[in-house]
Design an enzyme around this catalytic site. Structure first.
Site, short mmCIF file in Angstrom:
data_model
loop_
_atom_site.label_atom_id
_atom_site.label_comp_id
_atom_site.label_asym_id
_atom_site.label_seq_id
_atom_site.Cartn_x
_atom_site.Cartn_y
_atom_site.Cartn_z
N ASP A 8 0.85 -1.19 0.00
CA ASP A 8 0.00 0.00 0.00
C ASP A 8 0.89 1.24 0.00
OD1 ASP A 8 -3.17 0.43 1.61
OD2 ASP A 8 -2.02 1.91 0.48
N ASP A 103 -3.26 2.52 -6.00
CA ASP A 103 -2.13 2.61 -5.08
C ASP A 103 -1.97 1.42 -4.13
OD1 ASP A 103 -4.23 3.04 -3.38
OD2 ASP A 103 -3.28 4.69 -2.31
N GLU A 104 -2.58 0.32 -4.45
CA GLU A 104 -2.38 -0.86 -3.60
C GLU A 104 -2.46 -2.14 -4.41
OE1 GLU A 104 -5.64 -1.96 -0.89
OE2 GLU A 104 -6.78 -0.34 -1.80
#
Length: 411
Positions: A8, A103-104
DNA sequence: TCTGGGGTCCTAGGACCC
DNA sequence: TCTGGGGTCCTAGGACCC
């Protein structure tokens, strides 16, 4: 026993902005829009968070909490590019990578020990590689399930690595607030608090039957999650290839609520164009067209219609959207938001409607050509005349429509 | 507090069919 | 005619995630 990493990125949007403008480093930064605009915070720097600013908060509220913050619109293209860079690195660590959002990501690291060493060592190497090659920090959670990996990356933030050793999942989760469980939002939290459940441990102590009676299917999933299992939803799917999207939508909130029928229709046409274009990019056609209308009182309603044949054409989706709107809008009622949404997909290349076959074919060709022009000269180079009509009627502050008014001439 | 935009999944009721 | 049950499709709404 599986070994799952959840990677993350820390304050992703803000960190990317800092790469392009190092002067932002350490300062309170809010990404999402200007401080007086309608909108919410997409991301806040850690310095801004100290003032109580957090994502999903109205921009105006963020400004009140932290007037000295730097408010920026953001650069989605840059975020996408950095997301791709991160993904390329992750691909070197495992063949089974799934981006869960921009974003993860989840990595199935089972069986990679010969190559990368034990989990903690591999995680630190991954962390260091991302840092060195992109300049971005991330946090990594390691566990036997995706759910626990995700919760543990959250506990590791910022810039940390946390491994929940197999067998210790329940112990790790028990003292955490129920809100930490993915899938437990504001509403479920309230309902759980009402029956005296505050911590994940309280949840785990409850029997499945009670939870199922009170919360239905999601109650059963909740019971599993509280014990660290990947239960329900996409959590129990294998990490791997992304499937086709199930819906595509675009929506627009007006900076000033409007009852200008011309502007409303032009906006629907524009949104339909954007949706159709993405449909064609994916090689998909949709059968259900849906509109979303939000009024001045922030009441939102949805109206949908399923067509007899799937389509990816601007005119068909636009026509349906405008019809749905006309059928459900009382003139004089101010509108805050409009949206166009399509679903029930099939792959392009299906049967053409016999009667309209020829006409449809010509439109399909025209749309392909328009897509190519937009690729070359930008999104506003080509706009359907029907979508333009309303735009000339009256001055407007909407960038969406303003841009379409004076398209850059293809040179 | 004055509330974006892009998604996924779940629920529930009614129509319709067998 | 006061009446069952299951399956599928459609519509509307809502919780939740980033």
């Amino acid at each position: 026993m599986s070994i799952i990493f959840h990677v993350d990125m820390d304050a992703f949007f803000v960190s990317v902005e800092e790469i392009f403008d190092p002067a932002l480093k350490g300062k309170p930064v809010v990404v999402g829009g200007k401080s007086h605009e309608r909108g919410v915070v997409s991301a806040a720097s850690y310095a801004a968070r100290k003032f109580g600013v957090h994502s999903a908060m109205p921009l105006r509220t963020a400004y009140q909490l932290c007037p000295s913050a730097i408010f920026i619109e953001g650069h989605p293209d840059r975020y996408r590019e950095y997301s791709h860079r991160v993904r390329a690195i992750l691909d070197r660590f495992s063949p089974l990578v799934q981006m869960a959002s921009i974003d993860e990501a989840y990595l199935d690291m089972t069986g990679t020990e010969r190559l990368h060493g034990p989990p903690l060592k591999a995680a630190h190497r991954l962390h260091e590689t991302v840092r060195a090659e992109t300049g971005l920090n991330c946090s990594i959670g390691i566990a036997a399930s995706r759910l626990v990996a995700k919760v543990s990356s959250d506990q590791a933030k910022p810039n940390g690595v946390l491994w929940i050793y197999p067998g210790l999942e329940a112990q790790f989760l028990a003292p955490l607030d129920i809100r930490k469980i993915p899938g437990v939002g504001k509403v479920s939290e309230k309902r759980l608090l009402e029956i005296g459940i505050h911590k994940v441990g309280d949840l785990a102590a409850l029997d499945d039957k009670t939870l199922e009676q009170r919360f239905g299917k999601s109650g059963l999933a909740l019971a599993g999650k509280s014990r660290g299992l990947d239960a329900g939803g996409w959590f129990d799917e294998a990490i791997g290839e992304r499937s086709d999207p199930k819906s595509i939508s675009h929506e627009h909130t007006f900076s000033i609520d409007t009852d200008d029928e011309g502007l409303l229709h032009a906006t629907l046409s524009k949104l339909a164009e954007m949706v159709s274009r993405r449909l064609r990019e994916h090689g998909l056609q949709a059968r259900t067209v849906q509109i979303k209308v939000r009024n001045q009182a922030f009441e939102t309603y949805i109206r949908a219609r399923t067509l007899t044949a799937a389509t990816d054409l601007d005119i068909e989706i636009g026509r349906e959207a405008r019809t749905l709107f006309r059928e459900n809008w009382r003139p004089g009622t101010k509108v805050r938001l409009l949206g166009v949404h399509v679903s029930q997909f099939s792959k392009t290349g299906g049967q053409l409607d016999l009667l309209d076959g020829d006409k449809k074919l010509r439109w399909t060709d025209a749309m392909r050509a328009a897509d190519r022009l937009r690729d070359r000269y930008g999104d506003d180079a080509v706009t359907l005349a029907g979508g333009m009509r309303g735009k000339f009627r009256e001055r407007t502050h909407e960038a969406l429509v303003d841009k379409a008014r004076d398209p850059e001439p293809p040179s």
